[in-house]
Write a protein that holds these residues in place. Structure first.
Motif, PDB file in Angstrom:
ATOM      1  N   HIS A   9       0.819  -1.217   0.000  1.00 37.94           N
ATOM      2  CA  HIS A   9       0.000   0.000   0.000  1.00 37.94           C
ATOM      3  C   HIS A   9       0.854   1.267   0.000  1.00 37.94           C
ATOM      4  N   ARG A  10       2.118   1.171   0.494  1.00 38.60           N
ATOM      5  CA  ARG A  10       2.988   2.342   0.510  1.00 38.60           C
ATOM      6  C   ARG A  10       3.590   2.656  -0.855  1.00 38.60           C
ATOM      7  N   ILE A  11       3.584   1.655  -1.743  1.00 40.98           N
ATOM      8  CA  ILE A  11       4.140   1.883  -3.078  1.00 40.98           C
ATOM      9  C   ILE A  11       3.226   2.844  -3.824  1.00 40.98           C
ATOM     10  N   ARG A  12       3.780   3.926  -4.333  1.00 37.61           N
ATOM     11  CA  ARG A  12       3.011   4.930  -5.074  1.00 37.61           C
ATOM     12  C   ARG A  12       3.349   4.812  -6.556  1.00 37.61           C
ATOM     13  N   TRP A  13       2.446   4.239  -7.306  1.00 34.48           N
ATOM     14  CA  TRP A  13       2.653   4.161  -8.746  1.00 34.48           C
ATOM     15  C   TRP A  13       2.028   5.372  -9.381  1.00 34.48           C
ATOM     16  N   PRO A  14       2.713   5.995 -10.334  1.00 32.75           N
ATOM     17  CA  PRO A  14       2.238   7.276 -10.857  1.00 32.75           C
ATOM     18  C   PRO A  14       0.959   7.158 -11.669  1.00 32.75           C
ATOM     19  N   GLY A  15       0.075   8.097 -11.456  1.00 34.88           N
ATOM     20  CA  GLY A  15      -1.136   8.239 -12.262  1.00 34.88           C
ATOM     21  C   GLY A  15      -1.998   6.999 -12.326  1.00 34.88           C
ATOM     22  N   ALA A  16      -2.730   6.883 -13.414  1.00 33.53           N
ATOM     23  CA  ALA A  16      -3.627   5.763 -13.599  1.00 33.53           C
ATOM     24  C   ALA A  16      -2.940   4.599 -14.308  1.00 33.53           C
ATOM     25  N   LEU A  17      -1.725   4.806 -14.768  1.00 37.09           N
ATOM     26  CA  LEU A  17      -1.025   3.737 -15.454  1.00 37.09           C
ATOM     27  C   LEU A  17      -0.646   2.637 -14.473  1.00 37.09           C
ATOM     28  N   PRO A  18      -0.677   1.412 -14.926  1.00 34.94           N
ATOM     29  CA  PRO A  18      -0.198   0.335 -14.064  1.00 34.94           C
ATOM     30  C   PRO A  18       1.318   0.386 -13.968  1.00 34.94           C
ATOM     31  N   PRO A  19       1.881  -0.314 -13.023  1.00 24.68           N
ATOM     32  CA  PRO A  19       3.341  -0.372 -12.951  1.00 24.68           C
ATOM     33  C   PRO A  19       3.860  -1.243 -14.096  1.00 24.68           C
ATOM     34  N   LEU A  20       4.349  -0.612 -15.150  1.00 23.18           N
ATOM     35  CA  LEU A  20       4.740  -1.340 -16.345  1.00 23.18           C
ATOM     36  C   LEU A  20       5.863  -2.339 -16.080  1.00 23.18           C
ATOM     37  N   GLY A  21       6.785  -1.996 -15.213  1.00 22.50           N
ATOM     38  CA  GLY A  21       7.849  -2.941 -14.859  1.00 22.50           C
ATOM     39  C   GLY A  21       7.294  -4.208 -14.231  1.00 22.50           C
ATOM     40  N   PHE A  22       6.317  -4.046 -13.369  1.00 21.04           N
ATOM     41  CA  PHE A  22       5.651  -5.185 -12.726  1.00 21.04           C
ATOM     42  C   PHE A  22       4.960  -6.056 -13.772  1.00 21.04           C
ATOM     43  N   LEU A  23       4.278  -5.428 -14.737  1.00 26.33           N
ATOM     44  CA  LEU A  23       3.585  -6.193 -15.773  1.00 26.33           C
ATOM     45  C   LEU A  23       4.563  -6.897 -16.701  1.00 26.33           C
ATOM     46  N   VAL A  24       5.660  -6.238 -17.053  1.00 30.79           N
ATOM     47  CA  VAL A  24       6.672  -6.865 -17.901  1.00 30.79           C
ATOM     48  C   VAL A  24       7.295  -8.054 -17.171  1.00 30.79           C
ATOM     49  N   LEU A  25       7.575  -7.890 -15.891  1.00 29.16           N
ATOM     50  CA  LEU A  25       8.126  -8.990 -15.099  1.00 29.16           C
ATOM     51  C   LEU A  25       7.137 -10.155 -15.019  1.00 29.16           C
ATOM     52  N   ALA A  26       5.875  -9.845 -14.773  1.00 26.69           N
ATOM     53  CA  ALA A  26       4.854 -10.899 -14.690  1.00 26.69           C
ATOM     54  C   ALA A  26       4.721 -11.635 -16.017  1.00 26.69           C
ATOM     55  N   ALA A  27       4.686 -10.890 -17.122  1.00 30.09           N
ATOM     56  CA  ALA A  27       4.576 -11.530 -18.436  1.00 30.09           C
ATOM     57  C   ALA A  27       5.831 -12.345 -18.743  1.00 30.09           C
ATOM     58  N   GLY A  28       6.993 -11.849 -18.341  1.00 29.82           N
ATOM     59  CA  GLY A  28       8.241 -12.594 -18.558  1.00 29.82           C
ATOM     60  C   GLY A  28       8.288 -13.887 -17.768  1.00 29.82           C
ATOM     61  N   VAL A  29       7.882 -13.831 -16.501  1.00 25.57           N
ATOM     62  CA  VAL A  29       7.843 -15.051 -15.687  1.00 25.57           C
ATOM     63  C   VAL A  29       6.850 -16.040 -16.283  1.00 25.57           C
ATOM     64  N   ASN A  30       5.696 -15.543 -16.694  1.00 25.32           N
ATOM     65  CA  ASN A  30       4.708 -16.420 -17.306  1.00 25.32           C
ATOM     66  C   ASN A  30       5.244 -17.038 -18.594  1.00 25.32           C
ATOM     67  N   LEU A  31       5.981 -16.277 -19.372  1.00 26.03           N
ATOM     68  CA  LEU A  31       6.577 -16.807 -20.597  1.00 26.03           C
ATOM     69  C   LEU A  31       7.560 -17.924 -20.271  1.00 26.03           C
ATOM     70  N   LEU A  32       8.336 -17.757 -19.206  1.00 25.66           N
ATOM     71  CA  LEU A  32       9.275 -18.804 -18.800  1.00 25.66           C
ATOM     72  C   LEU A  32       8.545 -20.048 -18.309  1.00 25.66           C
ATOM     73  N   VAL A  33       7.436 -19.862 -17.610  1.00 31.11           N
ATOM     74  CA  VAL A  33       6.677 -20.994 -17.086  1.00 31.11           C
ATOM     75  C   VAL A  33       5.965 -21.745 -18.210  1.00 31.11           C
ATOM     76  N   VAL A  34       5.304 -21.010 -19.080  1.00 29.44           N
ATOM     77  CA  VAL A  34       4.486 -21.622 -20.122  1.00 29.44           C
ATOM     78  C   VAL A  34       5.336 -22.048 -21.310  1.00 29.44           C
ATOM     79  N   GLY A  35       6.290 -21.219 -21.702  1.00 31.14           N
ATOM     80  CA  GLY A  35       7.132 -21.529 -22.839  1.00 31.14           C
ATOM     81  C   GLY A  35       6.617 -20.927 -24.132  1.00 31.14           C
TER      82      GLY A  35
END
Length: 191
Positions: A9-35
């Motif tokens: 809750h203390r993390i302040r992500w700017p504006g209405a945009l999602p944390p793009l780094g978090f999404l890229v990391l999540a998609a990358g991990v998913n790519l490694l898991v799924v292939g």
């Protein structure tokens, strides 16, 4: 558990945009898991059509299956990728499109969860649950596709179309659903 929740809750992500780094990391991990694979399963059918966009004589005139499929093909996805495939070869444009669609799926899940809950923590948890469900690949072929096919590519448009529909942005929603329909009509009809 309380400390983790308080930290998030203390993390302040700017504006209405999602944390793009978090999404890229999540998609990358998913790519490694799924292939990822290239040129197998349903993708073989679509990739056989791409040379026909450049030169219609590349398919043998007696190949009834491909001739009929090409004349009745309803998707514009590979037509849009055809110039990139012609310039850069097959694998990099298709893989890049696959990675962008995967990122779009995670961003769409974020946007929907944020729209429904109005809470960034709930949206982040929705993305994390989607990453963790990557171990259950057989439950959802579309989210965890191992290759770039039309029904997989339509999902981000559908998720963002639904999010815009919930935001009462009907014109944008209709355009997004229309784009998804151009990519894969069967998936879009359900939405």
């Amino acid at each position: 558990m309380h400390r983790i929740t308080a930290f998030l809750h203390r993390i302040r992500w700017p504006g209405a945009l999602p944390p793009l780094g978090f999404l890229v990391l999540a998609a990358g991990v998913n790519l490694l898991v799924v292939g990822y694979t290239f040129g197998n399963l349903d993708q073989l059918l679509y990739l056989a059509l791409v040379p026909r966009y450049f030169d219609p004589s590349t398919i043998h005139p007696n190949d009834v299956y491909l001739s009929l499929f090409f004349s009745r093909s309803y998707t514009t996805l590979f037509l849009l990728l055809a110039p990139l495939i012609r310039w850069f070869g097959w694998e990099w444009p298709v893989f890049t499109a696959f990675a962008l669609v995967k990122l779009g799926i995670f961003w769409g899940i974020w946007a929907l969860a944020k729209r429904f809950t109005h809470d960034r923590l709930a949206a982040a948890l929705a993305v994390l649950f989607l990453v963790m469900n990557g171990y259950m690949k057989e439950l959802s072929v579309q989210y965890y596709s191992i290759n770039f096919i039309c029904r997989f590519a339509a999902i981000p448009f559908l998720l963002f179309g639904l999010e815009r529909l919930m935001a009462r942005r009907f014109t944008v929603s209709a355009v997004l659903f229309g784009l998804a329909f151009q990519i894969h009509a069967m998936s879009t009809l359900y939405w």
